[in-house]
Write a protein that holds these residues in place. Structure first.
Motif, PDB file in Angstrom:
ATOM      1  N   UNK A 255       0.815  -1.231   0.016  1.00 29.99           N
ATOM      2  CA  UNK A 255      -0.148   0.109   0.088  1.00 29.99           C
ATOM      3  C   UNK A 255       0.896   1.301  -0.093  1.00 29.99           C
ATOM      4  N   UNK A 256       1.813   1.339   0.773  1.00 27.30           N
ATOM      5  CA  UNK A 256       2.775   2.484   0.887  1.00 27.30           C
ATOM      6  C   UNK A 256       3.539   2.627  -0.621  1.00 27.30           C
ATOM      7  N   UNK A 257       4.101   1.755  -1.134  1.00 26.96           N
ATOM      8  CA  UNK A 257       4.660   1.736  -2.250  1.00 26.96           C
ATOM      9  C   UNK A 257       3.633   2.072  -3.352  1.00 26.96           C
ATOM     10  N   UNK A 258       2.679   1.353  -3.360  1.00 27.95           N
ATOM     11  CA  UNK A 258       1.640   1.844  -4.425  1.00 27.95           C
ATOM     12  C   UNK A 258       1.183   3.385  -4.267  1.00 27.95           C
ATOM     13  N   UNK A 259       1.013   4.042  -3.024  1.00 26.29           N
ATOM     14  CA  UNK A 259       0.531   5.256  -2.632  1.00 26.29           C
ATOM     15  C   UNK A 259       1.613   6.223  -3.181  1.00 26.29           C
ATOM     16  N   UNK A 260       2.982   5.699  -3.074  1.00 24.63           N
ATOM     17  CA  UNK A 260       4.182   6.703  -3.648  1.00 24.63           C
ATOM     18  C   UNK A 260       4.136   6.773  -5.095  1.00 24.63           C
ATOM     19  N   UNK A 261       3.813   5.525  -5.813  1.00 23.67           N
ATOM     20  CA  UNK A 261       3.772   5.613  -7.186  1.00 23.67           C
ATOM     21  C   UNK A 261       2.753   6.133  -7.839  1.00 23.67           C
ATOM     22  N   UNK A 262       1.528   6.051  -7.305  1.00 26.36           N
ATOM     23  CA  UNK A 262       0.491   6.672  -7.792  1.00 26.36           C
ATOM     24  C   UNK A 262       0.429   8.176  -7.600  1.00 26.36           C
ATOM     25  N   UNK A 263       0.989   8.503  -6.425  1.00 24.26           N
ATOM     26  CA  UNK A 263       1.319  10.078  -6.098  1.00 24.26           C
ATOM     27  C   UNK A 263       2.192  10.822  -7.240  1.00 24.26           C
ATOM     28  N   UNK A 264       3.209   9.953  -7.565  1.00 22.70           N
ATOM     29  CA  UNK A 264       3.958  10.326  -8.665  1.00 22.70           C
ATOM     30  C   UNK A 264       3.351  10.900  -9.924  1.00 22.70           C
ATOM     31  N   UNK A 266      -0.099  10.917 -10.670  1.00 23.96           N
ATOM     32  CA  UNK A 266      -0.853  11.578 -10.724  1.00 23.96           C
ATOM     33  C   UNK A 266      -0.264  13.135 -10.615  1.00 23.96           C
ATOM     34  N   UNK A 267       0.940  13.297  -9.978  1.00 22.05           N
ATOM     35  CA  UNK A 267       1.383  14.746  -9.790  1.00 22.05           C
ATOM     36  C   UNK A 267       1.961  15.055 -11.050  1.00 22.05           C
ATOM     37  N   UNK A 268       2.565  14.147 -11.873  1.00 22.08           N
ATOM     38  CA  UNK A 268       3.317  14.455 -13.059  1.00 22.08           C
ATOM     39  C   UNK A 268       2.206  14.916 -14.089  1.00 22.08           C
ATOM     40  N   UNK A 269       0.992  14.400 -14.029  1.00 24.68           N
ATOM     41  CA  UNK A 269       0.084  14.724 -15.158  1.00 24.68           C
ATOM     42  C   UNK A 269      -0.961  15.756 -14.458  1.00 24.68           C
TER      43      UNK A 269
END
Length: 272
Positions: A255-264, A266-269
């Motif tokens: 969940x933690x790694x998924x949150x980090x990847x998803x945040x990056x 979504x922030x990029x777009x």
């Protein structure tokens, strides 16, 4: 004369056993025996004192190497009981190996449920959350709260171990079945849920810069959601994590790694 020859555990013996158990609980955790190595390690000085022959000592070590797993600090309820039973077995010989093993395996589940919900799930969690909040605000009291959490858990271990060692095997049943303990657990769960809700609202932030343009009017999506349901994105994130961890049994690390990847991503777009 027989009374003089009886082996009696001292306060030092009990304290040494508690500290050895507290600081080694998770070190040797394994899928085959769980915490049994740590439990046996904690009892070794006491067993060496109680049993004179190598055969008796080997039997004692062997019975405590059976699978064992419970909450560390609430586990003092079992630790104190086992100390009392081993002392009685060494002096009177009236307690069987099966009785000691049965007490441990029969109570480790209920004690773990109590300890995980009240000790680890409420007391320790509240101290960690308080420490995180203070640390995020730049206060050194956050470090103090971490020490306070460990101090509280250590006090719990001391109280539960001494209680059951002095009162004997019946004490643990009285503690776990008492109305007061039921009320304490219920109150702790309510307090924990209130703290989780308050800290979620204050510490979890999620906002989107997306906007919709109608002619010359630009409408920010975030402002509209804040007017309707303030903090809606943060609470949705909380429920998503609860669903993934509690219902789908996804590990916290994923969940933690998924949150980090998803945040990056979504922030990029530019979505969040």
């Amino acid at each position: 004369m027989m009374e003089e020859n009886k082996k009696k555990l001292t306060r030092s013996d009990i304290n040494k056993t508690m500290f050895r158990w507290y600081f080694s609980t998770e070190i040797s955790l394994n899928y085959e025996r769980m915490q049994s190595i740590s439990f046996t390690y904690a009892l070794m000085p006491v067993l060496e004192k109680l049993y004179d022959t190598n055969d008796d000592l080997k039997k004692a070590l062997k019975r405590h190497l059976e699978l064992y797993n419970t909450n560390c600090t609430a586990g003092g309820l079992i630790l104190g009981t086992v100390l009392a039973m081993e002392e009685e077995k060494a002096n009177e010989g009236t307690i069987t190996d099966e009785a000691i093993i049965g007490i441990k395996t029969g109570l480790m589940g209920p004690v773990a449920a109590f300890g995980d919900s009240f000790s680890a799930g409420t007391l320790q969690t509240l101290c960690i959350l308080a420490a995180s909040t203070l640390a995020a605000g730049g206060s050194f009291f956050g470090l103090l709260m971490l020490f306070l959490g460990n101090f509280i858990l250590m006090c719990e271990l001391v109280l539960t171990t001494n209680l059951t060692y002095v009162k004997g095997r019946e004490a643990i049943k009285d503690v776990l079945s008492s109305r007061l303990m039921t009320d304490v657990l219920e109150g702790a769960n309510i307090l924990g849920m209130m703290m989780m809700g308050a800290l979620t609202a204050s510490m979890v932030t999620l906002a989107t810069p997306l906007a919709v343009t109608f002619g010359e009017t630009k409408m920010k999506i975030q402002d509209n959601f804040d007017n309707l349901v303030p903090g809606i994105f943060a609470i949705l994130v909380l429920f998503l994590f609860y669903y993934l961890i509690g219902k789908k049994n996804i590990s916290i690390s994923k969940v933690i790694f998924g949150t980090i990847i998803t945040s990056v991503v979504l922030s990029f777009f530019g979505i969040v």
